[in-house]
Design a protein around this motif. Structure first.
Motif, PDB file in Angstrom:
ATOM      1  N   GLY A 132      -5.235  12.263   0.482  1.00 53.06           N
ATOM      2  CA  GLY A 132      -4.767  11.816  -0.890  1.00 53.06           C
ATOM      3  C   GLY A 132      -3.444  10.942  -1.274  1.00 53.06           C
ATOM      4  N   VAL A 133      -2.514  11.322  -0.519  1.00 57.64           N
ATOM      5  CA  VAL A 133      -1.231  10.620  -0.584  1.00 57.64           C
ATOM      6  C   VAL A 133      -1.350   9.490   0.018  1.00 57.64           C
ATOM      7  CG1 VAL A 133       1.265  10.826  -0.103  1.00 57.64           C
ATOM      8  CG2 VAL A 133       0.344  12.822  -1.020  1.00 57.64           C
ATOM      9  N   ALA A 134      -2.076   9.553   1.252  1.00 56.50           N
ATOM     10  CA  ALA A 134      -2.210   8.365   2.018  1.00 56.50           C
ATOM     11  C   ALA A 134      -2.991   7.264   1.064  1.00 56.50           C
ATOM     12  CB  ALA A 134      -3.086   8.503   3.087  1.00 56.50           C
ATOM     13  N   LEU A 135      -3.918   7.495   0.350  1.00 52.24           N
ATOM     14  CA  LEU A 135      -4.769   6.718  -0.487  1.00 52.24           C
ATOM     15  C   LEU A 135      -3.947   6.292  -1.709  1.00 52.24           C
ATOM     16  CD1 LEU A 135      -8.147   8.074  -1.774  1.00 52.24           C
ATOM     17  CD2 LEU A 135      -7.691   6.145  -0.225  1.00 52.24           C
ATOM     18  N   GLU A 136      -2.967   6.904  -2.269  1.00 46.39           N
ATOM     19  CA  GLU A 136      -1.992   6.579  -3.296  1.00 46.39           C
ATOM     20  C   GLU A 136      -1.076   5.505  -2.850  1.00 46.39           C
ATOM     21  OE1 GLU A 136       0.300   9.717  -4.640  1.00 46.39           O
ATOM     22  OE2 GLU A 136      -1.709  11.063  -5.043  1.00 46.39           O
ATOM     23  N   ARG A 137      -0.715   5.686  -1.490  1.00 45.03           N
ATOM     24  CA  ARG A 137       0.160   4.700  -0.792  1.00 45.03           C
ATOM     25  C   ARG A 137      -0.529   3.297  -0.555  1.00 45.03           C
ATOM     26  NH1 ARG A 137       1.989   6.117   4.044  1.00 45.03           N
ATOM     27  NH2 ARG A 137       3.999   4.871   3.745  1.00 45.03           N
ATOM     28  N   ASP A 138      -1.846   3.495  -0.546  1.00 50.09           N
ATOM     29  CA  ASP A 138      -2.677   2.072  -0.097  1.00 50.09           C
ATOM     30  C   ASP A 138      -2.677   1.872   1.066  1.00 50.09           C
ATOM     31  OD1 ASP A 138      -4.453   0.690  -1.424  1.00 50.09           O
ATOM     32  OD2 ASP A 138      -3.104  -0.817  -2.194  1.00 50.09           O
ATOM     33  N   VAL A 139      -2.874   2.726   2.258  1.00 45.96           N
ATOM     34  CA  VAL A 139      -2.532   2.493   3.484  1.00 45.96           C
ATOM     35  C   VAL A 139      -3.584   1.519   3.958  1.00 45.96           C
ATOM     36  CG1 VAL A 139      -1.438   4.358   4.110  1.00 45.96           C
ATOM     37  CG2 VAL A 139      -3.813   4.606   4.435  1.00 45.96           C
ATOM     38  N   GLU A 140      -3.710   0.880   5.072  1.00 45.92           N
ATOM     39  CA  GLU A 140      -4.782  -0.149   5.624  1.00 45.92           C
ATOM     40  C   GLU A 140      -5.790   0.618   6.447  1.00 45.92           C
ATOM     41  OE1 GLU A 140      -3.715  -3.919   6.923  1.00 45.92           O
ATOM     42  OE2 GLU A 140      -2.178  -4.105   5.233  1.00 45.92           O
TER      43      GLU A 140
END
Ligand SMILES: C[S@@+](CC[C@H](N)C(=O)[O-])C[C@H]1O[C@@H](n2cnc3c(N)ncnc32)[C@H](O)[C@@H]1O
Ligand SMILES: [Zn+2]
Lengths: 157, 281
Positions: free
Chosen positions: B89-97
């Motif tokens: 979820g945090v990865a999504l928030e950080r908008d990872v590629e």
């Protein structure tokens, strides 16, 4: 999930590993989203020979996307033909960080239409929500906000 | 030293609160970034590649893979697998590629044979040694993980797993499981015996020569600290040179010297030279 990724993922159940029907997984109720990103010609050249073209065609068809050609493009198709007019004048000059500048390297900087189309399909077309269904065991993997849930209940491992 | 895996399973330990705390800690960002650089130099990928990140968490390593400059062989595409939905979820928030998978590496790796050019895992594999139910064993989970990893890598591909073994026994158990899955394996230990000791398991799939990366090939697992050895030799060997991380400060300094010698004008070295790009939130 990018269609690129869908071209590599299989059913996670051990009993499906060797079954041809376990690949590709079939999208169901898929909500698509285009997520733009920079085209990386070298990556496309690297990955293309590993793409299962027929699986990609099947998935595109199932998603209602435009039909892909029968025959998979080859690496050469990703590069702009060098004879194209205007190529000389377009080449950037004074690029301090130029990398050798070999013929191939040069050509790689100008992706062909095929490269752009592949980039669009493989890297920019994503499944935002929906399910992926195994053709062998019927198991459904949920995709939510692009994240696919591949956790299996222990009796299914 | 308290080990989080002794107290809770990973998906519960890395809940929303912990996932945010972990990801926003500048100390953790710094260490994970350094280790990712180290792993990347050991993977030695020459051009933009498809990489699997096992236990990718909030995508700290992935951010680096996505932004690796062409001069260092990047940027790479990556797929991350993690058991904690909060970390993802945090990865999504950080908008990872990268593309994210919620999954348990101890259940295997669901990709077709030969998918990845390389794989990395930073600070995650020790979690696989803990079992939460009576139906499974650490050995079984490690075996499934390494068998899956072995199958989904290309021939000649490498995997680098930095992990925190509890003790020598656990280190050998992990390395042994990799070897039994078919990998050529070597262990590399940085800063051995210090508080910041780091263990890297370097694996190769048939054909990939990792002599010169770590010794201890073909089923034998050996331990050495290359950097200390190099220091003892007192000069830069060919091996260490080959090992120097492109884009690292040392690498940039060497390039600058080379350019200067050729009479080129180079930017003066500042304290920012070669600094890792800060991770954006
Ligand atoms: C210390 S964090 C490291 C995260 C990331 N690699 C980094 O360097 O920032 C450990 C991660 O391993 C994940 N993990 C633990 N056990 C796992 C398993 N069995 N399968 C997949 N991921 C796991 C945890 O959820 C957590 O995100
Ligand atoms: Zn299945």
């Amino acid at each position: 999930m990018k269609l690129l990724t869908l071209n590599f993922v299989t059913c996670a159940r051990k009993s499906c590993k060797t079954l041809p029907a376990a690949f590709p997984l079939h999208p169901r109720d898929a909500e698509l989203e285009i997520v733009e990103m920079e085209l990386n010609p070298k990556f496309l050249v690297n990955i293309l020979p590993r793409v299962e073209w027929q699986a990609l065609r099947t998935v595109c068809q199932e998603l209602g996307l435009p039909t892909l050609p029968d025959i998979m493009p080859v690496q050469q198709d990703l590069l702009q033909p060098p004879s194209l007019p205007g190529r000389e004048s377009e080449s950037q000059e004074g690029e301090a960080e130029g990398e050798g500048g070999s013929e191939e390297e040069d050509a790689l900087q100008k992706p062909s239409q095929t490269a752009q189309d592949l980039h669009r399909v493989l890297l920019e077309t994503t499944i935002a929500n929906g399910k992926l269904v195994c053709g062998a065991c019927g198991h459904e993997y949920a995709v939510k906000e692009g994240i696919a849930n591949f956790l299996l209940p222990s009796h299914m491992v | 030293m308290s080990r989080p895996e002794d107290h809770l399973p990973p998906d519960l330990y890395y809940n929303d609160t912990e996932a945010h705390k972990y990801t926003t800690s500048s100390r953790i960002q710094h260490i994970q970034t350094l280790m990712t650089h180290r792993a990347l130099s050991l993977l030695a990928l020459p051009s933009p590649s498809l990489i699997l990140d096992i236990g990718c968490g909030s995508g700290l390593s992935g951010t680096l893979l996505s932004s690796l400059p062409a001069s260092s062989g990047g940027p790479h595409q990556w797929i991350g697998l993690d058991i904690s939905s909060s970390m993802l979820g945090v990865a999504l928030e950080r908008d990872v590629e990268g593309d994210l998978f919620l999954g348990d590496a101890g259940q295997g790796i669901p990709f077709r044979p030969g998918t990845f050019d390389g794989a990395l895992s930073i600070s995650a594999v020790q979690w696989l040694c803990n079992v939460e139910s009576s139906e499974e064993s650490a050995a079984g989970r490690l075996a499934r993980f390494f068998a899956g990893l072995f199958a989904c890598l290309r021939r000649g591909g490498r995997a680098v797993c930095q992990f925190y073994p509890r003790d020598r026994g656990q280190r050998e158990m992990v390395a042994g499981a990799a070897v039994r899955a078919g990998f050529g394996a070597g262990l590399l230990i940085d800063d051995e015996g210090t508080k910041s000791e780091k263990t890297y398991l370097v694996l190769s799939v048939g054909g990939g020569d990792i002599t010169g990366v770590v010794s201890g090939l073909e089923g034998e697992v050996e331990v050495e600290d290359q950097r200390r050895r190099a220091k003892e030799r007192g000069k830069m060997s060919g091996r260490e040179k080959a090992e120097m991380v492109k884009g690292s400060k040392a690498w940039i300094m060497r390039k600058k010297q080379q350019m200067e010698r050729k009479g080129k004008v180079v930017k003066p070295t500042s304290k920012y030279t070669g600094r890792k790009r800060r991770i954006q939130f």
